[in-house]
Design a protein around this motif. Structure first.
Motif, PDB file in Angstrom:
ATOM      1  N   ARG A 172       1.666   4.446  10.652  1.00  0.00           N
ATOM      2  CA  ARG A 172       2.092   3.345  12.066  1.00  0.00           C
ATOM      3  C   ARG A 172       1.943   1.946  11.499  1.00  0.00           C
ATOM      4  O   ARG A 172       1.612   1.090  12.153  1.00  0.00           O
ATOM      5  N   GLN A 173       1.502   1.697  10.382  1.00  0.00           N
ATOM      6  CA  GLN A 173       1.768   0.460   9.753  1.00  0.00           C
ATOM      7  C   GLN A 173       2.118   0.824   7.854  1.00  0.00           C
ATOM      8  O   GLN A 173       1.955   1.500   7.451  1.00  0.00           O
ATOM      9  N   LEU A 174       2.704  -0.647   7.376  1.00  0.00           N
ATOM     10  CA  LEU A 174       3.511  -0.190   6.623  1.00  0.00           C
ATOM     11  C   LEU A 174       3.690  -2.155   5.815  1.00  0.00           C
ATOM     12  O   LEU A 174       3.660  -2.464   7.039  1.00  0.00           O
ATOM     13  N   SER A 175       3.393  -1.474   4.449  1.00  0.00           N
ATOM     14  CA  SER A 175       3.084  -2.470   3.489  1.00  0.00           C
ATOM     15  C   SER A 175       4.735  -2.159   2.100  1.00  0.00           C
ATOM     16  O   SER A 175       4.090  -1.438   1.630  1.00  0.00           O
ATOM     17  N   VAL A 176       5.235  -3.235   2.259  1.00  0.00           N
ATOM     18  CA  VAL A 176       6.122  -3.341   0.886  1.00  0.00           C
ATOM     19  C   VAL A 176       6.509  -4.982   0.378  1.00  0.00           C
ATOM     20  O   VAL A 176       6.312  -5.484   0.742  1.00  0.00           O
ATOM     21  N   VAL A 177       6.227  -4.442  -0.982  1.00  0.00           N
ATOM     22  CA  VAL A 177       6.685  -5.363  -1.814  1.00  0.00           C
ATOM     23  C   VAL A 177       7.522  -5.701  -2.641  1.00  0.00           C
ATOM     24  O   VAL A 177       7.430  -4.567  -3.205  1.00  0.00           O
ATOM     25  N   THR A 178       8.034  -6.351  -3.449  1.00  0.00           N
ATOM     26  CA  THR A 178       9.394  -6.528  -4.780  1.00  0.00           C
ATOM     27  C   THR A 178       9.079  -7.835  -4.801  1.00  0.00           C
ATOM     28  O   THR A 178       8.623  -8.832  -4.596  1.00  0.00           O
ATOM     29  N   ARG A 179       9.244  -7.100  -6.524  1.00  0.00           N
ATOM     30  CA  ARG A 179       9.309  -8.807  -7.357  1.00  0.00           C
ATOM     31  C   ARG A 179      10.060  -8.489  -8.602  1.00  0.00           C
ATOM     32  O   ARG A 179      10.254  -7.151  -8.291  1.00  0.00           O
ATOM     33  N   GLU A 180      10.753  -9.113  -9.503  1.00  0.00           N
ATOM     34  CA  GLU A 180      11.475  -8.796 -10.358  1.00  0.00           C
ATOM     35  C   GLU A 180      10.656  -7.799 -11.817  1.00  0.00           C
ATOM     36  O   GLU A 180       8.840  -8.646 -11.998  1.00  0.00           O
ATOM     37  N   PHE A 181      11.276  -7.938 -11.747  1.00  0.00           N
ATOM     38  CA  PHE A 181      10.605  -6.753 -13.113  1.00  0.00           C
ATOM     39  C   PHE A 181      11.076  -6.720 -13.944  1.00  0.00           C
ATOM     40  O   PHE A 181      12.425  -6.155 -13.897  1.00  0.00           O
TER      41      PHE A 181
END
Length: 358
Positions: A172-181
């Motif tokens: 019902r909810q979604l969190s997405v986080v992207t960073r350099e790696f």
């Protein structure tokens, strides 16, 4: 084994490994922790067979050794003594001395305690703790509590092409986080518990060493190591849920939006909805339950047609609580389609909430 150590160091170590101790288990060995001398230090180890924790503390060693000690009672003893602690293993018992106090506990041999895998520093990825802890804390809030959907009780970690993406959802909810790696490649589901412990324990300003295999993930920082089994299964195709474009975008003051949502939640029934209506220059928020009605508004830069939508206020507050920006942009397509929240200034953090029926 015969050692002497500072009480505060021992308390710290016991607090760290306590997270991996099992409170409900049919295996008596798991009610213990392993204490073992290693390289001039004392190594404390605990596991519930899913999560494992290890901590190294400085000690004075008279005699090397290893033994599994009853965790709860030993912790209670250490919490209630004063000064340095002397620990000795003798005749199948551990003797604990501090000042005039003397305790004796029955212990079990090391070979009856589960073995944690060694941390292979040569296979580790090194990165700032603050970056990884920030990513995890922003994603973990959307992890599911539903025991029937095991894959959603963790977050998907995908490393490819110089980036790391962490995604969590409960449907019902979604969190997405992207960073350099650093250059690496993996696609694994990491359980919530080890992520919570990493965020809780990881110090700011230091680096973390990370090892990911097909079956485990491990974190090492300072004198602490966390190991966890991965979750098996297929994570939902989350990218199909995140809107690629929005027909309507509105920017809000984060603090004002949090405040009006909290007030509206006081009038909403448990798991009920609050209603947003965008009108000329304002966001009007309403909520109702059998005993309470609520209406309020905050100013926004909006001059389009009226637009109405309903949300679970808990999801909105969870979302906004994970943002650190003063402004938030909300993108809409219709009142039935997923809504995209993004903190202004952080294009790599997206939060999606499914609307409710108005």
């Amino acid at each position: 084994m015969k050692i002497t150590c500072d009480k505060s160091d021992l308390v710290q170590g016991l607090q760290i490994i306590r997270s991996a101790m099992s409170n409900r288990t049919t295996l008596p060995a798991l009610m213990n922790f392993l204490a073992e001398t290693e390289g001039g230090k004392l190594k404390l180890i605990s596991t519930d067979l899913e999560l494992g924790a290890k901590f190294l503390l400085p000690v004075e060693i008279d005699t090397e050794g290893a033994i599994a000690i009853p965790a709860r009672k030993f912790s209670e003893i250490i919490d209630n003594v004063d000064g340095d602690v002397a620990i000795e293993i003798k005749d199948g018992k551990v003797i604990v001395k501090s000042g005039k106090s003397r305790f004796q506990l029955i212990v079990i041999p090391k070979d009856q305690y589960p073995i944690l895998p060694d941390f292979d520093i040569n296979k580790a990825i090194n990165l700032p703790t603050s970056i990884l802890a920030d990513m995890v804390s922003k994603a973990i809030v959307a992890v599911s509590d539903d025991d029937s959907r095991r894959v959603l009780q963790g977050a998907l970690w995908t490393a490819e092409k110089g980036t790391l993406t962490i995604v969590a959802t409960d449907g019902r909810q979604l969190s997405v986080v992207t960073r350099e790696f650093p250059d690496a490649s993996f696609n694994v589901i990491v359980p919530r518990k080890v992520m919570q412990e990493f965020v809780r324990l990881a110090p700011t300003g230091d680096d973390v060493f990370l090892v990911v295999t097909d079956s485990i993930i491990a974190f090492q920082f300072n004198n602490t190591t966390l190991h966890s089994k991965l979750i098996e299964g297929s994570f939902p195709k989350w990218d199909q849920v995140v809107p690629s474009k929005s027909d309507l975008q509105v920017t809000f003051d984060t603090k004002a939006l949090v405040g009006i949502t909290k007030r509206a939640s006081l009038a909403a029934m448990d798991h009920g909805s609050i209603k947003w209506k965008l009108a000329n220059g304002a966001l009007i928020v309403t909520a109702s339950s059998p005993n309470v009605d609520f209406e309020d508004e905050i100013p926004v830069e909006y001059t389009g047609d009226e637009f109405a939508i309903a949300f679970n206020p808990e999801f909105v507050l969870t979302c906004l609580g994970s943002f650190k920006s003063e402004k938030v942009t909300v993108g809409f397509t219709s009142n039935n389609n997923p809504i995209l929240f993004q903190p202004v200034g952080d294009k790599d953090h997206k939060y999606v909430i499914m609307p409710m029926r108005a």
